[in-house]
Structures are given as structure tokens and as C-alpha cells.
Enzyme design. Structure first.
Site, mmCIF file in Angstrom:
data_model
loop_
_atom_site.group_PDB
_atom_site.id
_atom_site.type_symbol
_atom_site.label_atom_id
_atom_site.label_comp_id
_atom_site.label_asym_id
_atom_site.label_seq_id
_atom_site.Cartn_x
_atom_site.Cartn_y
_atom_site.Cartn_z
ATOM 1 N N ARG A 234 0.857 -1.185 0.000
ATOM 2 C CA ARG A 234 0.000 0.000 0.000
ATOM 3 C C ARG A 234 0.895 1.238 0.000
ATOM 4 N NH1 ARG A 234 -3.263 -2.997 -1.504
ATOM 5 N NH2 ARG A 234 -5.339 -3.465 -0.670
ATOM 6 N N GLU A 263 -3.561 7.297 -4.835
ATOM 7 C CA GLU A 263 -3.680 6.652 -6.142
ATOM 8 C C GLU A 263 -4.889 7.238 -6.850
ATOM 9 O OE1 GLU A 263 -3.709 2.399 -5.814
ATOM 10 O OE2 GLU A 263 -1.756 2.364 -4.846
ATOM 11 N N HIS A 282 -0.629 -0.001 -9.820
ATOM 12 C CA HIS A 282 -1.271 -0.978 -8.927
ATOM 13 C C HIS A 282 -1.769 -2.197 -9.729
ATOM 14 C CE1 HIS A 282 -3.327 -1.235 -4.728
ATOM 15 N NE2 HIS A 282 -3.018 -2.440 -5.178
HETATM 16 C C1 GLV Z 1 -4.490 -5.401 -4.000
HETATM 17 O O1 GLV Z 1 -3.806 -4.479 -3.687
HETATM 18 C C2 GLV Z 1 -5.130 -6.270 -3.076
HETATM 19 O O2 GLV Z 1 -5.122 -5.978 -1.868
HETATM 20 O O3 GLV Z 1 -5.681 -7.284 -3.514
#
Ligand code: GLV
Length: 320
Positions: A234, A263, A282
Site C-alpha cells: 500500500r 492513487e 497498482h
Molecule cells: C491489491 O492491492 C489487493 O489488496 O488485492
């Protein structure tokens, strides 16, 4: 039920077979107010990590029985507030472990070896000859990898690094991971020691108050100037201003970030314009297999929660 984005077909078909699906079929997430309005009157919500599921939303959505998060992380959901209202919370662990570890390793190599900067130089027509001193990167084999958060994904990356590249594995985690210690000879050490001794550092901790901005200016100062930092967990684990300073002042070799804070990252963010920083949007779990498996679990969690049954993968207090 309200489904806040088009997950892959396997999940949508499964949901449509059993109930009415109100799908937010846009390219970007529903604004918070829309999320509240569309969820009110629903018994199930399939949310993404881009949707804030907080106490105010839960108060407005009194019919809600289950929040199924299409992610393994669930820092976007106020789990405590859900449990207090008897609302089940589901997530999708396990199925994105290998895909995420692959991307972490990809960022690690690409950052260590300046891959994007080298490609950019080719595109700019700067490849004049073979350069004995050009783009000198860091050697991976037999280095030390520091895993911050030795859960499933941390373990999968550590396995790649140890078994494939002969790396020594250090890890920082509130709990001992016996499998990692037995299988990979991993050593659990305090975070500061990990930062000081690792050649490569990869973050795999959940975002909770104790981990927020854990990689701050002091943590970055503790790292070797030759180190590479990777974050596929994160964005808010890292203080990005401090990271920018470390990368521009020669205190860190390179960074690879699949997650940022916020983000999306602003296009004018100076981090994006550094030759030694890679940013991807991401995408760690973005393989067909992982996203299909996530969609199946998220759909199953949602259906089970609506039926008042135990979810396949639940977090928080058991409510069914
Ligand atoms: C992605 O970041 C997830 O937590 O699946």
C-alpha cells in the site's frame, strides 16, 4: 446487490445467476455519494480497494449483510464498524500471491538494473555504442533481501529470491514465520536491522495505523545507499517526499512502486520524473488467472453473505 466495477466475467456471471446485479460499469470508481445511494437498499456490496466503506455508509445502508472486497487488502473497509453492525466482510487471499510476488520481483530487477531508464535512452536515440560504464546496476545473486511483512506474498517473493538467486533472507514481522525460517533459512530481525543490512527491501505489510509511513525519512536514512526499495503493498507505507529526497540525494539506488499515496499519483509528481524510480499503476494482481480467481471468491463471498452463511474468506468478527 451493488457491484462497484466490472470484475471479470466469471464473477459477474456467477452473481447474475443468483441475484439482481446493479453494476457500476464505468472506468473509474463511483463517487462516495453515489456509492452510498446505490448501496442503500442492497443486502450485498461488492467493493474494490478504491471504494471507502466507512461507518457513515453503513449507517445509510441498513439492509446490508455483507461487504465483499475484491482484494486481499481491506484497509478501505471499516471492518470493526461492519462487525459491530453484524455485517460480514470478505476478501480474496491466496489467489493473487504468486502474481504479486512476480511483479515485486520484476520491479526489483528492473529498478536494480535501470531497465526503464535504459529503454528511455534508446527511445531518445542516445544509444551510440556499447558503454563500459553505462547503466551500472546492482548485482542480485547472493544479495540480502529484506521482507517487511512475511505473510503469503512476502514468503512467495522470499522463495524466488532465495531459491532462484541464492539470496539471504531477512524479515521483519510481528510474528515468527516458521515455514520461512525452515524452508528459506530466513532470519527475523528488528526493522531497523533489516533496513541497514538489506540490499533489496520489499514491503508486504498491511496498511494499519502501526505501519502507516513506516518507511519515513529516518527509515530511508538507515538503508544502504546501494539498496533498492520495492512496494507492492500500500502506498501509505512510504513517505513519498522522503523517498524523493533519498533517491535524488544518492542515499538510495532505486525504487519500484506499484502503489502510491494517493492513487492515482499526480502526473506532475516529481517521483515520476526520476530515472531511478519506477511507478506502475497498482497492477500486481493483474493476471487473467489471478483476477478470475479473485472474481470467483469475491462473488462466492457475496452470495454466501447474502444467504447468511459463513464466507469462504472472512475478516473481522464472525457474524454468520
Ligand atoms: C491489491 O492491492 C489487493 O489488496 O488485492
Amino acid at each position: 446487490m451493488f457491484v462497484t466495477r466490472a470484475i471479470t466475467d466469471v464473477g459477474l456471471e456467477r452473481l447474475r445467476a443468483v441475484c439482481d446485479v446493479d453494476l457500476w460499469d464505468e472506468a473509474t470508481p463511483p463517487p462516495y455519494e453515489t456509492l452510498v445511494v446505490r448501496t442503500s437498499g442492497c443486502v450485498g456490496l461488492l467493493a474494490l480497494l478504491t471504494d471507502r466503506v466507512d461507518a457513515a455508509l453503513l449507517d445509510a445502508c441498513t439492509d446490508l449483510r455483507v461487504v465483499s472486497n475484491f482484494a486481499v487488502g481491506y484497509d478501505n473497509v471499516d471492518v470493526e464498524a461492519c462487525s459491530a453492525r453484524g455485517i460480514a466482510v470478505g476478501h480474496t487471499p491466496g489467489v493473487l500471491t504468486e502474481a504479486t510476488a512476480d511483479l515485486a520481483f520484476c520491479l526489483l530487477i528492473a529498478a536494480a538494473r535501470h531497465v526503464p531508464a535504459a529503454q528511455q535512452s534508446v527511445l531518445r536515440g542516445e544509444w551510440r555504442t556499447w558503454e563500459p560504464r553505462g547503466f551500472l546496476g546492482r548485482h542480485l545473486q547472493f544479495g540480502t533481501i529484506g521482507i517487511v511483512g512475511m505473510g503469503r506474498i512476502g514468503m512467495a517473493l522470499a522463495r524466488r529470491c532465495h531459491k532462484g538467486w541464492g539470496m539471504h533472507v531477512l524479515y521483519a514481522d510481528p510474528r515468527t514465520n516458521e515455514d520461512a525460517e525452515r524452508e528459506l533459512h530466513a532470519q527475523r530481525v528488528p526493522l531497523r536491522q533489516l533496513l541497514a543490512q538489506s540490499d533489496f527491501i520489499s514491503l508486504h505489510a498491511p496498511l494499519v495505523p502501526e505501519t502507516e509511513y513506516m518507511i519515513d525519512a529516518a527509515a530511508l536514512r538507515a538503508m544502504k545507499p546501494t539498496a533498492v526499495l520495492v512496494n507492492t503493498a500500500r502506498g501509505a507505507l512510504v513517505d513519498q517526499d522522503a523517498l524523493f529526497d533519498a533517491l535524488t540525494q544518492g542515499r538510495l539506488h532505486a525504487a519500484g512502486l506499484d502503489v502510491t499515496d494517493p492513487e492515482p499519483v499526480a502526473t506532475e509528481d516529481p517521483l515520476l520524473h526520476l530515472p531511478n524510480c519506477i511507478v506502475t499503476p497498482h497492477i500486481a494482481s493483474a493476471t487473467v488467472r489471478a483476477r478470475d480467481a479473485m472474481a470467483e471468491i469475491a462473488a462466492e463471498n457475496l452470495i454466501l453473505g447474502i444467504e447468511g452463511r459463513a464466507l469462504r474468506h472472512a475478516v473481522g468478527r464472525r457474524v454468520n
